[in-house]
Design an enzyme around this catalytic site. Structure first.
Site, PDB file in Angstrom:
ATOM      1  N   HIS A   1      -0.382 -11.933   1.215  1.00  0.00           N
ATOM      2  CA  HIS A   1      -1.463 -11.141   0.514  1.00  0.00           C
ATOM      3  C   HIS A   1      -1.982 -12.039  -0.696  1.00  0.00           C
ATOM      4  CE1 HIS A   1      -2.153  -6.499  -0.203  1.00  0.00           C
ATOM      5  NE2 HIS A   1      -3.109  -7.349  -0.368  1.00  0.00           N
TER       6      HIS A   1
ATOM      7  N   TYR B   1       0.780  -1.208  -0.066  1.00  0.00           N
ATOM      8  CA  TYR B   1       0.009   0.074  -0.021  1.00  0.00           C
ATOM      9  C   TYR B   1       0.885   1.294   0.167  1.00  0.00           C
ATOM     10  CZ  TYR B   1      -3.811  -3.023   1.476  1.00  0.00           C
ATOM     11  OH  TYR B   1      -4.799  -4.184   1.763  1.00  0.00           O
TER      12      TYR B   1
HETATM   13  N1  NAP Z   1      -6.511  -8.574   1.168  1.00  0.00           N
HETATM   14  C1  NAP Z   1      -6.693  -7.800   0.082  1.00  0.00           C
HETATM   15  O1  NAP Z   1      -6.471  -8.166  -1.072  1.00  0.00           O
HETATM   16  C2  NAP Z   1      -7.380  -6.417   0.293  1.00  0.00           C
HETATM   17  C3  NAP Z   1      -7.940  -5.739  -0.934  1.00  0.00           C
HETATM   18  C4  NAP Z   1      -8.774  -4.369  -0.394  1.00  0.00           C
HETATM   19  C5  NAP Z   1      -8.677  -3.962   0.603  1.00  0.00           C
HETATM   20  N2  NAP Z   1      -8.000  -4.537   1.628  1.00  0.00           N
HETATM   21  C6  NAP Z   1      -8.176  -3.947   3.077  1.00  0.00           C
HETATM   22  O2  NAP Z   1      -9.379  -3.972   3.604  1.00  0.00           O
HETATM   23  C7  NAP Z   1      -9.761  -2.397   3.843  1.00  0.00           C
HETATM   24  C8  NAP Z   1     -11.046  -2.046   3.690  1.00  0.00           C
HETATM   25  O3  NAP Z   1     -11.526  -2.036   2.417  1.00  0.00           O
HETATM   26  P1  NAP Z   1     -11.535  -0.889   1.420  1.00  0.00           P
HETATM   27  O4  NAP Z   1     -10.848   0.229   1.916  1.00  0.00           O
HETATM   28  O5  NAP Z   1     -10.932  -1.684   0.086  1.00  0.00           O
HETATM   29  O6  NAP Z   1     -13.214  -0.719   0.886  1.00  0.00           O
HETATM   30  P2  NAP Z   1     -14.403  -0.381   1.962  1.00  0.00           P
HETATM   31  O7  NAP Z   1     -13.879  -0.329   3.235  1.00  0.00           O
HETATM   32  O8  NAP Z   1     -15.265  -1.240   1.454  1.00  0.00           O
HETATM   33  O9  NAP Z   1     -14.710   1.008   1.305  1.00  0.00           O
HETATM   34  C9  NAP Z   1     -13.743   2.205   1.545  1.00  0.00           C
HETATM   35  C10 NAP Z   1     -14.272   3.391   0.802  1.00  0.00           C
HETATM   36  O10 NAP Z   1     -15.601   3.678   1.316  1.00  0.00           O
HETATM   37  C11 NAP Z   1     -15.505   5.144   1.869  1.00  0.00           C
HETATM   38  N3  NAP Z   1     -16.304   5.197   3.137  1.00  0.00           N
HETATM   39  C12 NAP Z   1     -15.841   4.508   4.498  1.00  0.00           C
HETATM   40  N4  NAP Z   1     -16.838   4.872   5.350  1.00  0.00           N
HETATM   41  C13 NAP Z   1     -17.705   5.723   4.577  1.00  0.00           C
HETATM   42  C14 NAP Z   1     -19.017   6.444   5.036  1.00  0.00           C
HETATM   43  N5  NAP Z   1     -19.062   5.869   6.139  1.00  0.00           N
HETATM   44  N6  NAP Z   1     -19.537   6.846   4.264  1.00  0.00           N
HETATM   45  C15 NAP Z   1     -19.261   7.153   2.991  1.00  0.00           C
HETATM   46  N7  NAP Z   1     -18.039   6.633   2.524  1.00  0.00           N
HETATM   47  C16 NAP Z   1     -17.254   5.902   3.168  1.00  0.00           C
HETATM   48  C17 NAP Z   1     -14.035   5.425   1.914  1.00  0.00           C
HETATM   49  O11 NAP Z   1     -13.783   6.803   1.602  1.00  0.00           O
HETATM   50  P3  NAP Z   1     -13.330   7.870   2.640  1.00  0.00           P
HETATM   51  O12 NAP Z   1     -11.755   7.623   2.990  1.00  0.00           O
HETATM   52  O13 NAP Z   1     -13.516   9.196   2.188  1.00  0.00           O
HETATM   53  O14 NAP Z   1     -14.241   7.724   3.810  1.00  0.00           O
HETATM   54  C18 NAP Z   1     -13.479   4.402   0.807  1.00  0.00           C
HETATM   55  O15 NAP Z   1     -13.570   5.271  -0.364  1.00  0.00           O
HETATM   56  C19 NAP Z   1      -8.489  -1.648   3.149  1.00  0.00           C
HETATM   57  O16 NAP Z   1      -8.356  -0.336   3.705  1.00  0.00           O
HETATM   58  C20 NAP Z   1      -7.460  -2.569   3.154  1.00  0.00           C
HETATM   59  O17 NAP Z   1      -6.811  -2.628   4.464  1.00  0.00           O
HETATM   60  C21 NAP Z   1      -7.554  -5.765   1.757  1.00  0.00           C
END
Ligand code: NAP
Length: 341
Positions: A128, A64
């Site tokens: 990962h 990241y």
């Molecule tokens: N293992 C893997 O392959 C893998 C892949 C993807 C992700 N991940 C991990 O999982 C974590 C979470 O997944 P993700 O970040 O991809 O997706 P997510 O948690 O489903 O969504 C994040 C998105 O939603 C927005 N958001 C969050 N809370 C909100 C709210 N209350 N209202 C409106 N928008 C909101 C965020 O923007 P703002 O920042 O503006 O709030 C961001 O754009 C990542 O940070 C990472 O650590 C792992």
């Protein structure tokens, strides 16, 4: 987690490798890349506020921001205690990316992550992605050596199928499997991964529980995305698929209104309802979103509401794959065939 870490409030915890962690973890990825601009000072505030509010699990990865995210989290860990999870295995060289889960590489990657995080031990170290060449037994065998050396406390795997999880677990206990799990991505519920994890005592860490922002209802138009936003390349967010997916959200309105909640909160309550062994890690760079997301802990959905949400987001109603074909995670032989279909 060090001995001085504040244990999360009783009743608000889930178990990870036998350790209690807060009901929600914090996904830190967007604080470095993929979802538009980021600001380190604001992200640091979010990290501190999350820990203040009882979040213990911080989710990062070496890829990241090419190390930026681990340094950001590491700076917070200098003064705060948390349960830190990081990952190795997606290598990058400029635009080129490839997977490497070989023992030689992971030993070097672990040392680099320890340095960037500024810790002696990584609480949870995930592969990962597996590279499809190195037998999972070799990867986990090398990770087990890191546990013995005191560099890692728990071993995790991200995006593996049930058979691979079982093979890995036979070498060393796997504390967590991290997979995409949300209202619109439920593969692990139907393909046996969650069942296998449950049988083995492995926690399921649910990534992208807000559907990369879609399920919050705030992302209605691609014009709101930054030019380099990852979602431009994600099939669910093409102009056509985003427009076709938006009506799915109105099917949730009734549940949203009944609970006086937001769409984000109902999406997270649905993930929590998948079981006591499921730990969602919503990602955010904003304090208001953090608070809104954590407040979802107070929402308990009825079985009827869960069933209604399941039906509203039935997989055949969702338009677009969760990743572009070329980067669709290859989790094992069974899913490789699926991905080719
Ligand atoms: N293992 C893997 O392959 C893998 C892949 C993807 C992700 N991940 C991990 O999982 C974590 C979470 O997944 P993700 O970040 O991809 O997706 P997510 O948690 O489903 O969504 C994040 C998105 O939603 C927005 N958001 C969050 N809370 C909100 C709210 N209350 N209202 C409106 N928008 C909101 C965020 O923007 P703002 O920042 O503006 O709030 C961001 O754009 C990542 O940070 C990472 O650590 C792992």
């Amino acid at each position: 987690m060090s001995e001085t870490a504040q244990p999360p409030e009783a009743g608000r915890t889930r178990l990870l490798g036998g350790d209690p962690v807060g009901l929600f973890g914090l996904g830190c990825m967007g604080m470095s890349e993929f979802y538009g601009a980021h600001d380190d000072a604001r992200s640091t505030e979010v990290l501190h506020a999350a820990i203040d509010a009882g979040v213990t699990l911080l989710d990062t990865a070496d890829m990241y921001g090419g190390g930026h995210n681990e340094r950001l989290v590491g700076a917070v860990l200098r003064t705060r205690n948390a349960f830190v999870a990081t990952k190795f295995g997606i290598r990058r060289d400029g635009e080129r990316r490839w997977n490497d889960s070989s023992p030689g590489y992971l030993r070097t990657a672990c040392d680099a992550s320890l340095r960037r995080l500024g810790v002696d031990t990584i609480d949870l170290y995930y592969a990962h992605r597996l590279d499809g060449t190195t037998p999972v037994e070799d990867t986990v065998g090398a990770l087990a050596e890191l546990v013995q050396a005191g560099k890692v406390r728990h071993i995790g795997l991200s995006e593996v199928d049930a058979a691979t999880l079982r093979r890995a677990h036979a070498v060393h206990p796997i504390a967590a499997v991290q997979s995409e799990l949300s209202l619109w991505t439920r593969d692990v519920v139907t393909d046996g991964v969650l069942a296998a994890a449950r049988e083995l005592g492995t926690a399921l860490v649910a990534y992208s529980p807000l559907g990369r922002g879609f399920l919050t209802g705030a992302l209605r138009d691609r014009a709101s995305l930054a030019e380099d936003d990852f979602r431009f390349t994600n099939p669910r967010f093409t102009e056509t698929n985003l427009a076709a997916n938006l009506p799915l959200l109105s099917a949730v309105d009734q549940v949203v209104e009944r609970h006086g909640a937001s769409h984000a909160q109902i999406a997270l309550a649905w993930v929590l309802a998948q079981g006591e062994d499921v730990i969602p890690i919503p990602g955010t760079r904003r304090l208001d979103h953090l608070r809104e997301n954590l407040a979802a802990a107070a929402i308990t959905l009825t079985d009827a509401e869960v069933a209604a949400l399941d039906a509203a987001f039935a997989p055949d109603k969702v338009h677009g794959q969760r990743y572009p074909s070329a980067t669709l995670p290859v989790t094992g032989p069974a899913r490789t065939e699926e991905a080719r279909a």
